[in-house]
Scaffold this active site. Structure first.
Site, short mmCIF file in Angstrom:
data_model
loop_
_atom_site.label_atom_id
_atom_site.label_comp_id
_atom_site.label_asym_id
_atom_site.label_seq_id
_atom_site.Cartn_x
_atom_site.Cartn_y
_atom_site.Cartn_z
N HIS A 86 0.85 -1.19 0.00
CA HIS A 86 0.00 0.00 0.00
C HIS A 86 0.89 1.25 0.00
CE1 HIS A 86 -3.28 2.69 0.73
NE2 HIS A 86 -2.67 3.17 1.80
N ASP A 198 -7.97 1.92 1.76
CA ASP A 198 -7.63 3.03 2.65
C ASP A 198 -8.46 4.25 2.29
OD1 ASP A 198 -6.37 4.40 4.66
OD2 ASP A 198 -4.53 4.78 3.54
#
Length: 208
Positions: A86, A198
């Site tokens: 990420h 996210d």
């Protein structure tokens, strides 16, 4: 610093043993599958010579192959593990650092794909692919080859991983429009799922 010789068979044997020891501990004591695992563990340790671990690790692993390959109940879920890193496109660093991080990560993942035949890697955000194409074309060429081979997976179809609470519907449509067109133009594919690990919240339009 400690230096050691890496022995792949010994490393893999340790992982096999750990998985099976933890699995049998979760199964009912009267479960036939648990009994088969315990027997396989016993056979593996019989095959392992503690005075010659490197030489006998592959023989021990062979005793575990069947129980490791055995599926769970017919109604059980199938789980696939896919690598992912990420990387925030805009966080507490300059954009130039994001570009460097994306390039380093994708280069490392392309190398892992070359070295590990079962490894798959997924990356979202068409913007990050575009940065690689612009700034590190040699890395982008490796990514393109890995995508064509089905090993490097463009995820989500969005230009960046978008928040879905504050933007308007038009903004979200543009995210997908630009992202999917980039993936289609560069790789000849379209993403089949949304990727929002996210997003800081999910709007009603994303749950509908």
């Amino acid at each position: 610093m400690d230096l050691a010789v890496f022995e792949p068979d010994v490393f893999e044997l340790a992982l096999d043993l750990e998985v099976l020891i933890e699995l049998q501990a979760e199964l009912p004591e009267t479960s036939p599958r648990r009994m088969r695992i315990l027997q396989a563990l016993d056979d593996a340790l019989d095959a392992l010579d503690l005075q010659h671990i490197v030489e006998t690790a592959s023989d021990a692993r062979a005793q575990l192959a069947d129980v490791l390959a055995s599926p769970a109940d017919a109604s059980a879920h199938r789980i696939a593990a896919i690598g992912h890193a990420h990387i925030d496109s805009a966080w507490l660093w300059p954009v130039r650092e994001t570009i460097r991080k994306v390039a380093r990560t994708t280069s490392s993942m392309a190398t892992l794909i070359d070295e590990q035949p079962d490894f798959l890697y997924g990356m979202s955000s068409a913007q990050q692919y575009a940065w690689i194409k612009e700034h590190r074309p040699e890395v982008f060429a490796r990514v393109r080859d890995a995508v064509a081979a089905g090993r490097f997976l463009p995820l989500g179809g969005m230009w960046v991983e978008s928040d879905t609470v504050m933007p308007t519907g038009e903004s979200l449509v543009r995210q997908f429009s630009h992202g999917q067109r980039f993936f289609e133009r560069e790789f000849g594919i379209r993403s089949k799922g949304v990727w929002l690990p996210d997003s800081f919240g999910y709007s009603p339009r994303c749950r509908s």
